[in-house]
Scaffold this motif. Structure first.
Motif, PDB file in Angstrom:
ATOM      1  N   ILE A   7      25.522  19.957  86.880  1.00 19.48           N
ATOM      2  CA  ILE A   7      25.440  20.618  85.573  1.00 19.48           C
ATOM      3  C   ILE A   7      26.473  20.112  84.581  1.00 19.48           C
ATOM      4  O   ILE A   7      26.311  20.303  83.378  1.00 19.48           O
ATOM      5  CB  ILE A   7      25.562  22.147  85.710  1.00 19.48           C
ATOM      6  CG1 ILE A   7      26.979  22.558  86.132  1.00 19.48           C
ATOM      7  CG2 ILE A   7      24.531  22.708  86.672  1.00 19.48           C
ATOM      8  CD1 ILE A   7      27.278  24.005  85.873  1.00 19.48           C
ATOM      9  N   ALA A   8      27.550  19.470  85.053  1.00 16.60           N
ATOM     10  CA  ALA A   8      28.593  19.025  84.119  1.00 16.60           C
ATOM     11  C   ALA A   8      29.361  17.852  84.699  1.00 16.60           C
ATOM     12  O   ALA A   8      29.651  17.818  85.903  1.00 16.60           O
ATOM     13  CB  ALA A   8      29.557  20.164  83.806  1.00 16.60           C
ATOM     14  N   GLU A  57      32.396  16.469  79.257  1.00 17.00           N
ATOM     15  CA  GLU A  57      31.473  17.470  78.711  1.00 17.00           C
ATOM     16  C   GLU A  57      32.138  18.842  78.631  1.00 17.00           C
ATOM     17  O   GLU A  57      33.129  19.115  79.317  1.00 17.00           O
ATOM     18  CB  GLU A  57      30.208  17.545  79.569  1.00 17.00           C
ATOM     19  CG  GLU A  57      29.418  16.251  79.576  1.00 17.00           C
ATOM     20  CD  GLU A  57      28.158  16.328  80.416  1.00 17.00           C
ATOM     21  OE1 GLU A  57      27.196  15.606  80.086  1.00 17.00           O
ATOM     22  OE2 GLU A  57      28.131  17.095  81.397  1.00 17.00           O
ATOM     23  N   THR A  64      29.035  27.381  83.424  1.00 17.02           N
ATOM     24  CA  THR A  64      27.892  26.989  82.606  1.00 17.02           C
ATOM     25  C   THR A  64      28.166  25.618  82.018  1.00 17.02           C
ATOM     26  O   THR A  64      29.225  25.377  81.435  1.00 17.02           O
ATOM     27  CB  THR A  64      27.639  27.998  81.469  1.00 17.02           C
ATOM     28  OG1 THR A  64      27.442  29.300  82.038  1.00 17.02           O
ATOM     29  CG2 THR A  64      26.392  27.614  80.671  1.00 17.02           C
ATOM     30  N   PRO A 109      26.991  21.997  79.677  1.00 13.62           N
ATOM     31  CA  PRO A 109      26.673  21.779  78.269  1.00 13.62           C
ATOM     32  C   PRO A 109      25.191  21.908  77.941  1.00 13.62           C
ATOM     33  O   PRO A 109      24.831  22.061  76.778  1.00 13.62           O
ATOM     34  CB  PRO A 109      27.166  20.346  78.023  1.00 13.62           C
ATOM     35  CG  PRO A 109      27.108  19.693  79.363  1.00 13.62           C
ATOM     36  CD  PRO A 109      27.458  20.760  80.338  1.00 13.62           C
ATOM     37  N   ARG A 110      24.325  21.858  78.947  1.00  9.98           N
ATOM     38  CA  ARG A 110      22.883  21.981  78.702  1.00  9.98           C
ATOM     39  C   ARG A 110      22.342  23.357  79.068  1.00  9.98           C
ATOM     40  O   ARG A 110      21.145  23.545  79.231  1.00  9.98           O
ATOM     41  CB  ARG A 110      22.142  20.878  79.485  1.00  9.98           C
ATOM     42  CG  ARG A 110      22.361  19.495  78.892  1.00  9.98           C
ATOM     43  CD  ARG A 110      22.009  18.383  79.859  1.00  9.98           C
ATOM     44  NE  ARG A 110      22.981  18.280  80.951  1.00  9.98           N
ATOM     45  CZ  ARG A 110      24.175  17.686  80.842  1.00  9.98           C
ATOM     46  NH1 ARG A 110      24.527  17.143  79.691  1.00  9.98           N
ATOM     47  NH2 ARG A 110      24.997  17.618  81.857  1.00  9.98           N
ATOM     48  N   GLY A 111      23.261  24.315  79.211  1.00 14.49           N
ATOM     49  CA  GLY A 111      22.858  25.689  79.487  1.00 14.49           C
ATOM     50  C   GLY A 111      22.628  25.992  80.947  1.00 14.49           C
ATOM     51  O   GLY A 111      22.321  27.138  81.298  1.00 14.49           O
ATOM     52  N   GLN A 112      22.771  25.019  81.828  1.00 16.67           N
ATOM     53  CA  GLN A 112      22.606  25.277  83.258  1.00 16.67           C
ATOM     54  C   GLN A 112      23.810  26.051  83.783  1.00 16.67           C
ATOM     55  O   GLN A 112      24.948  25.774  83.413  1.00 16.67           O
ATOM     56  CB  GLN A 112      22.451  23.965  84.019  1.00 16.67           C
ATOM     57  CG  GLN A 112      21.195  23.186  83.660  1.00 16.67           C
ATOM     58  CD  GLN A 112      21.202  21.809  84.291  1.00 16.67           C
ATOM     59  OE1 GLN A 112      22.041  20.975  83.955  1.00 16.67           O
ATOM     60  NE2 GLN A 112      20.284  21.561  85.198  1.00 16.67           N
TER      61      GLN A 112
END
Length: 256
Positions: free
Chosen positions: A97-98, A102, A123, A125-128
């Protein structure tokens, strides 16, 4: 002829009645919002045991993963110097997720007097979002290699490396290497672990795409002043496995 005419009429009437029933059913389905049968829902994902919403949120740029000497992700370092520690499950899922560079947001407990956070959810950067689904349990211990290649580290200390209890256990270097020395060694070697100090260390660990981390066996301001220390993962003193005294319990009648 009358018989044939009556049969034809009956057949035509049956067709009309069947058509009316089909049309009536379709109209009723439209009134009640009837839809075709939906596909089976996907498997339910495991949800956290507790409500994580009240936890403080810490946001910042992910500078580097904090690796264990075995190469597992034990946490991450943010751009403002905050060290974020997470249980093993969270660490394993973090790269999905990161990545370094990021922005991330962490829901977790902030340290008192130290720039540390115990993460319960992260969380990307793409909301995951990944969360600790067993926050009430003790964090699983990270494996530490007992054998492996020696990895040298030379450079300048960026910050002391904390553990999840806020105790210094080593150093994070400016080149992102992580040096573990253990709490007792860190106390007596504090001058060597301060930010800006030059440091040389060598020990068993990993060095790869995600970073470098070692359990130091030798450490000093430079290679000429290095001293030997017990690695952070050294077994407790005592008889070695297989020896005559290995199964003797100190203080027992057998030991006397």
């Amino acid at each position: 002829m009358d018989i044939h005419r009556r049969s034809s009429c009956r057949l035509l009437a049956g067709v009309l009645v069947a058509g009316s029933l089909v049309a009536g059913n379709a109209h009723a389905a439209g009134r009640t919002g009837g839809q075709p049968t939906a596909a089976a829902p996907a498997a339910t994902q495991i949800a956290p045991v507790f409500d994580l919403a009240p936890l403080p949120v810490t946001s910042g740029q992910l500078v580097q993963y904090i690796l264990s000497p075995a190469g597992q992700i034990a946490g991450l370092l943010l751009g403002d110097g905050t060290q974020v520690f997470c249980p093993q499950d969270l660490g394993e899922n973090l790269p999905a997720i990161a990545r370094p560079g990021e922005q991330v947001s962490i829901s977790g407990l902030k340290g008192i007097g130290h720039p540390i956070v115990r993460a319960y959810a992260i969380t990307g950067p793409r909301g995951q979002r990944i969360a600790d689904v067993r926050p009430a349990s003790a964090p699983a211990p990270y494996d530490s290699p007992s054998i492996g290649p020696d990895v040298p580290v030379d450079g300048t200390v960026l910050a002391p490396l904390y553990d999840m209890q806020g105790k210094v256990q080593g150093a994070i270097m400016r080149d992102h290497s992580v040096v573990y020395v253990g709490e007792s060694n860190a106390t007596r070697l504090a001058a060597w672990l301060r930010p800006g100090a030059s440091l040389h260390a060598i020990g068993i660990g990993v060095s790869g795409e995600r970073g470098t981390a070692i359990n130091a066996r030798e450490i000093g301001p430079d290679v000429n002043q290095a001293i030997h220390i017990e690695p952070a993962d050294a077994p407790p003193p005592g008889a070695f496995p297989g020896s005559a005294g290995y199964d003797v319990i100190p203080g027992s009648a057998t030991a006397q």
